[in-house]
Design a protein around this motif. Structure first.
Motif, PDB file in Angstrom:
ATOM      1  N   LEU A  57       0.839  -1.202   0.000  1.00  0.00           N
ATOM      2  CA  LEU A  57       0.000   0.000   0.000  1.00  0.00           C
ATOM      3  C   LEU A  57       0.872   1.248   0.000  1.00  0.00           C
ATOM      4  O   LEU A  57       0.581   2.220  -0.699  1.00  0.00           O
ATOM      5  CB  LEU A  57      -0.915   0.007   1.222  1.00  0.00           C
ATOM      6  CG  LEU A  57      -2.102  -0.947   1.154  1.00  0.00           C
ATOM      7  CD1 LEU A  57      -2.903  -0.888   2.435  1.00  0.00           C
ATOM      8  CD2 LEU A  57      -2.993  -0.604  -0.024  1.00  0.00           C
ATOM      9  N   ARG A  58       1.958   1.209   0.780  1.00  0.00           N
ATOM     10  CA  ARG A  58       2.841   2.368   0.836  1.00  0.00           C
ATOM     11  C   ARG A  58       3.420   2.672  -0.548  1.00  0.00           C
ATOM     12  O   ARG A  58       3.398   3.804  -1.009  1.00  0.00           O
ATOM     13  CB  ARG A  58       3.968   2.098   1.829  1.00  0.00           C
ATOM     14  CG  ARG A  58       4.854   3.306   2.041  1.00  0.00           C
ATOM     15  CD  ARG A  58       6.004   2.964   2.958  1.00  0.00           C
ATOM     16  NE  ARG A  58       6.947   2.105   2.296  1.00  0.00           N
ATOM     17  CZ  ARG A  58       7.682   1.180   2.914  1.00  0.00           C
ATOM     18  NH1 ARG A  58       7.539   0.985   4.197  1.00  0.00           N
ATOM     19  NH2 ARG A  58       8.532   0.457   2.250  1.00  0.00           N
ATOM     20  N   MET A  90       0.763   4.062  -2.803  1.00  0.00           N
ATOM     21  CA  MET A  90       0.430   5.452  -2.489  1.00  0.00           C
ATOM     22  C   MET A  90       1.554   6.383  -2.943  1.00  0.00           C
ATOM     23  O   MET A  90       1.311   7.485  -3.407  1.00  0.00           O
ATOM     24  CB  MET A  90       0.186   5.608  -0.985  1.00  0.00           C
ATOM     25  CG  MET A  90      -1.079   4.927  -0.526  1.00  0.00           C
ATOM     26  SD  MET A  90      -2.515   5.514  -1.424  1.00  0.00           S
ATOM     27  CE  MET A  90      -3.565   4.094  -1.413  1.00  0.00           C
ATOM     28  N   ASN A  91       2.817   5.920  -2.776  1.00  0.00           N
ATOM     29  CA  ASN A  91       3.945   6.727  -3.257  1.00  0.00           C
ATOM     30  C   ASN A  91       3.861   6.918  -4.756  1.00  0.00           C
ATOM     31  O   ASN A  91       4.126   7.993  -5.288  1.00  0.00           O
ATOM     32  CB  ASN A  91       5.280   6.059  -2.904  1.00  0.00           C
ATOM     33  CG  ASN A  91       5.649   6.312  -1.463  1.00  0.00           C
ATOM     34  OD1 ASN A  91       4.969   7.076  -0.777  1.00  0.00           O
ATOM     35  ND2 ASN A  91       6.693   5.666  -1.001  1.00  0.00           N
ATOM     36  N   GLY A 104       1.302   9.305  -5.429  1.00  0.00           N
ATOM     37  CA  GLY A 104       1.787  10.610  -4.982  1.00  0.00           C
ATOM     38  C   GLY A 104       2.709  11.254  -6.013  1.00  0.00           C
ATOM     39  O   GLY A 104       2.749  12.474  -6.143  1.00  0.00           O
ATOM     40  N   THR A 159      -0.299  13.998  -1.669  1.00  0.00           N
ATOM     41  CA  THR A 159       0.507  13.021  -0.938  1.00  0.00           C
ATOM     42  C   THR A 159      -0.013  12.812   0.480  1.00  0.00           C
ATOM     43  O   THR A 159      -0.127  11.685   0.962  1.00  0.00           O
ATOM     44  CB  THR A 159       1.973  13.473  -0.876  1.00  0.00           C
ATOM     45  OG1 THR A 159       2.306  14.020  -2.136  1.00  0.00           O
ATOM     46  CG2 THR A 159       2.883  12.315  -0.583  1.00  0.00           C
ATOM     47  N   PHE A 179      -3.087  10.718   0.568  1.00  0.00           N
ATOM     48  CA  PHE A 179      -2.824   9.293   0.330  1.00  0.00           C
ATOM     49  C   PHE A 179      -2.293   8.607   1.583  1.00  0.00           C
ATOM     50  O   PHE A 179      -2.587   7.440   1.822  1.00  0.00           O
ATOM     51  CB  PHE A 179      -1.824   9.130  -0.818  1.00  0.00           C
ATOM     52  CG  PHE A 179      -2.430   9.445  -2.155  1.00  0.00           C
ATOM     53  CD1 PHE A 179      -3.711   9.008  -2.459  1.00  0.00           C
ATOM     54  CD2 PHE A 179      -1.735  10.173  -3.104  1.00  0.00           C
ATOM     55  CE1 PHE A 179      -4.284   9.305  -3.686  1.00  0.00           C
ATOM     56  CE2 PHE A 179      -2.294  10.471  -4.331  1.00  0.00           C
ATOM     57  CZ  PHE A 179      -3.573  10.041  -4.629  1.00  0.00           C
ATOM     58  N   PHE A 207      -5.220   7.582   3.340  1.00  0.00           N
ATOM     59  CA  PHE A 207      -5.884   6.549   2.551  1.00  0.00           C
ATOM     60  C   PHE A 207      -5.380   5.157   2.879  1.00  0.00           C
ATOM     61  O   PHE A 207      -6.133   4.202   2.928  1.00  0.00           O
ATOM     62  CB  PHE A 207      -5.601   6.803   1.074  1.00  0.00           C
ATOM     63  CG  PHE A 207      -6.805   7.265   0.314  1.00  0.00           C
ATOM     64  CD1 PHE A 207      -7.972   7.585   0.971  1.00  0.00           C
ATOM     65  CD2 PHE A 207      -6.768   7.378  -1.065  1.00  0.00           C
ATOM     66  CE1 PHE A 207      -9.078   8.017   0.274  1.00  0.00           C
ATOM     67  CE2 PHE A 207      -7.864   7.810  -1.782  1.00  0.00           C
ATOM     68  CZ  PHE A 207      -9.015   8.142  -1.100  1.00  0.00           C
ATOM     69  N   ARG A 208      -4.070   5.087   3.077  1.00  0.00           N
ATOM     70  CA  ARG A 208      -3.414   3.807   3.299  1.00  0.00           C
ATOM     71  C   ARG A 208      -4.093   3.041   4.431  1.00  0.00           C
ATOM     72  O   ARG A 208      -4.396   1.866   4.296  1.00  0.00           O
ATOM     73  CB  ARG A 208      -1.962   4.091   3.670  1.00  0.00           C
ATOM     74  CG  ARG A 208      -0.999   3.125   3.129  1.00  0.00           C
ATOM     75  CD  ARG A 208       0.375   3.514   3.554  1.00  0.00           C
ATOM     76  NE  ARG A 208       0.432   3.727   4.989  1.00  0.00           N
ATOM     77  CZ  ARG A 208       1.412   4.367   5.594  1.00  0.00           C
ATOM     78  NH1 ARG A 208       2.388   4.879   4.902  1.00  0.00           N
ATOM     79  NH2 ARG A 208       1.401   4.504   6.889  1.00  0.00           N
TER      80      ARG A 208
END
Lengths: 392, 353
Positions: free
Chosen positions: B294-295, B298-299, B302, B309, B312, B315-316
């Motif tokens: 997930l990280r 999201m990155n 982003g 960012t 997100f 969001f994670r």
């Protein structure tokens, strides 16, 4: 047979991972120095961790807009670890093994102390948001550098100030309020020992959780000992809780918060209750616009369409940490590795931070940087600095 | 040569030995061996970071199998896993750093001591069931962490203890690859032991206790004895996992063993599959890797939407929670069951009626 699915699952996950990682390698022919960041954006200390991370990222962006360092662009790869040490370990492994960073800007006391063995083994200079005294031991933490006075030094300076300004009879009585984490307990023993030496009575200790929304029972307990001062080692959230509850209970004790307890965010959270609160301030406030160092921040912010007033002291703190680290990178010269950055940092002598913080000095056998702090008192909803940089 | 795409339509066993095998069909057996080999050569192919992820997941899997013995197979819920991991980790750390024992002695002792502590907190299980037992084990979590936090002279308080990687002679398990193999050996033994445990008399008794404890008692199963056995065996593996994890991360501190970790382990066995050994492994891999994936995701997002960012990052957590909820709603028996469904589907495909 069931083992098939494990493989399938693993492959699937790794494909996802690889797809995720692909974006980070953007070197495009020019020289890039990779720095890691392990920050708390969403965890228990996010109240101060988020502006700190923003400040650190902002400085890297600022220095890149000035052409980078020694002709190389700086890439800050940051990870939010939500103040969970196991996630910090995982993040550290990713930064060191996957991204091959040369230095890391970290965050919490628990995880920084947990990582110091690995840091020493991997030779990764590490400046974190933790100012724990344990990190100053060169033999055990040869790659840790402290960007500001340690929590113990902060507490000692505060105690010394209390003693020097004490007008009552007998010894001043002081209580300690902290949380049950490595961060909270870090200065406690040193503060007690120092208080004994200079003749300050530590009359009570109270434990208030970092995320506490109620501290009345602890404060009532503390009030039985009638302390003149109470030193708080928390972040904004818990400090605001303590101040509000103290006001509600009519407690007359004067509260002094160490670095992470003080800052503009506290006033937002605590409101009136913050009046008269004294903060230990190692870094400048954004309202001190006459400082030469503040010009660079202002310049960066205006390029983004933002104002200094939108930011706070923790932003400055992150900015300064990144600045110290990158000065080390600058001194490392053309061959940037963990080892040369360490040597570069050890060359820093009275590094002028433009008034944003006390000048820092590192030597091969001292990574403390500085032990100087200022004190500020909240007056009319604003922190007013009332001492120069003092030590103990 | 047999057509590899044709499924076998029956098994014909002619000896007790064949009847007792875990994998009864030769083709399946060879497949298991191939997969094991793949896992053995995995570290040679992967980069150190991916090896470290696999190692963390593998160590978590040992603990998850331990918890599954108790919760999945015996039906005794426990929210004290985090603390039991801590008991294992701290026992091993104290034995190696303060008393100078080698890792190889400290590891089994930490398993045994955790088994003892687990059995102790298992005593109320005779009277308490379900939510009540959950609360009792939650108490274990709180008490153990409190003791660890406060017994500074022994445990180093909140600062924790620094441990070393294990060594054999001059060889130290410093590298990611060597520790991966160490983990692999223990995971293999744990898996083999647990798979066989539930083919034995004791294991059957545990399952009987789970299915209907009154009926089990009527059949002559000593409930108290078997519940304590379940707590002890389960905690043994949790302790081993704690010790391995401590020596992997090199530092042991109370923050590693909070209530959050207990919940995470429960999530592992729920998502992987209650009462399934392989399920515990899938669950451990899933829960360990999900935040990482997930990280990265999201990155990645982003990078395209830099202004979002911060959004997100929040969001994670939401997605993490949502995935767990959806899992429990749509496949309460976990990944193990999903895998079985898939196999069943292909077994009768294309003639599913």
């Amino acid at each position: 047979m069931a083992k098939w699915s494990l493989l399938g699952l693993l492959t699937l996950l790794f494909v996802g991972l690889l797809a995720g990682c692909g974006s980070s390698s953007t070197s495009g022919g020019e020289k890039v120095v990779k720095i890691g960041g392990i920050f708390d954006i969403t965890g228990a200390t996010a109240d101060v961790g988020k502006p700190y991370a923003e400040g650190a990222k902002a400085y890297v962006e600022y220095i890149n807009s000035k052409g980078g360092i020694n002709g190389a662009k700086i890439q800050l790869i940051d990870i939010d670890y939500a103040y969970k040490p196991p996630q910090a370990v995982e993040a550290y492994k990713k930064l060191v093994q996957q991204d091959k960073v040369v230095a890391i800007l970290g965050w919490g006391t628990g995880d920084t102390e947990a990582l110091k063995e690995s840091i020493a083994k991997d030779k990764i200079p590490y400046i974190s948001g933790s100012y724990s005294e344990n990190l100053t031991d060169i033999a055990k933490a040869p790659y840790n550098f402290l960007g500001a006075a340690t929590y113990s030094d902060q507490a000692r300076s505060a105690l010394k100030w209390i003693k020097d300004n004490w007008k009552g009879s007998g010894n001043p009585k002081v209580a300690l309020i902290y949380n049950d984490t490595p961060f909270g307990k870090s200065p406690v023993e040193d503060a007690k020992a120092f208080a004994k030496d200079i003749g300050v009575d530590i009359v009570d200790e109270e434990v208030v959780d970092l995320k506490a929304l109620d501290a009345t029972s602890q404060l009532l307990n503390m009030d039985k000992a009638k302390p003149d001062y109470a030193i708080i080692q928390e972040t904004w959230g818990a400090t605001a809780t303590i101040l509000k509850d103290a006001k509600k209970l009519g407690i007359k004790t004067k509260f002094i918060g160490l670095n992470w307890a003080a800052g503009e965010g506290l006033i937002t959270l605590a409101g009136d209750a913050a009046e008269g609160f004294i903060g230990v301030i190692p870094h400048a406030f954004v309202h001190e616009t006459d400082l030469p160092g503040m010009k660079a921040i202002e310049e960066y912010l205006s390029s983004k369409g933002q104002k200094l007033a939108d930011k706070n002291q923790k932003f400055v703190q992150g900015w300064v940490s990144a600045q110290i680290m990158l000065e080390g990178v600058r001194n490392a010269g053309d061959k940037v590795t963990g080892e040369t950055v360490r040597q570069g940092l050890e060359k820093l002598n009275n590094l002028d931070l433009g008034g944003l913080a006390a000048p820092v000095t590192y030597t091969p056998d001292n990574h403390r940087g500085t032990n100087k702090i200022r004190l500020a008192e909240v007056k009319n909803g604003r922190f007013e600095i009332f001492t120069d940089y003092i030590g103990y | 040569m047999k057509n590899p795409f044709v499924m076998g339509c029956g098994e014909f066993r002619i000896s007790y030995r064949q009847d007792m095998a875990i994998y009864k069909i030769p083709r399946v057996r060879s497949r298991v061996i191939i997969i094991l080999t793949l896992f053995l050569i995995y570290p040679i192919l992967a980069s150190p970071y991916y090896i470290s992820l696999a190692t963390i997941a593998g160590i978590a899997a040992i603990g998850a199998i331990g918890l599954n013995i108790l919760t999945g197979f015996t039906g005794q819920i426990s929210i004290g896993v985090g603390a039991f991991l801590g008991v294992g980790g701290y026992t091993s750390a104290i034995l190696t750093t303060k008393l100078g024992f080698p890792f190889w002695v400290a590891l089994p002792i930490s398993g045994i001591i955790t088994a003892g502590v687990g059995a102790l907190f298992g005593i109320p299980s005779l009277r308490l069931k379900g939510l009540y037992l959950a609360m009792a084990t939650l108490a274990a979590q709180v008490i153990i962490i409190f003791i660890i936090n406060r017994w500074d002279s022994l445990t180093g308080g909140t600062a924790g203890l620094v441990v070393q990687r294990p060594t054999i002679g001059n060889f130290s398990f410093d590298s990611e690859i060597s520790y991966y193999y160490l983990m692999f050996v223990f995971l293999f033994i744990t898996t083999l032991f647990t798979m066989n445990l539930f083919r034995s008399r004791v294991g059957r008794a545990l399952v009987a206790v789970r299915d209907r404890d009154l009926a089990a008692e009527v059949m002559g199963i000593d409930l108290f004895k078997y519940k304590i056995i379940a707590f002890a065996v389960s905690s043994f593996f949790v302790g081993i996992s704690g010790s391995l994890m401590g020596h992997y991360t090199l530092v042991i501190s109370p923050e590693y063993y909070g209530i959050g970790i207990s919940i995470e382990y429960l999530a592992m066995i729920l998502i992987g599959g209650l009462g399934s050994v392989m399920g515990s492994i899938y669950g451990a891999v899933f829960i360990t890797l999900l935040p990482v994936i997930l990280r990265e995701l999201m990155n990645l997002l982003g990078a395209f939407f830099p202004d979002l960012t911060a959004v997100f990052a929040g969001f994670r957590e939401i997605i993490f929670g949502a995935i767990i909820i959806l899992f429990l709603v749509y496949e309460p028996e976990g990944i193990a069951k999903m895998w079985r469904n898939l196999k069943d589907y292909f077994k009768i495909w294309p003639f599913s009626y």
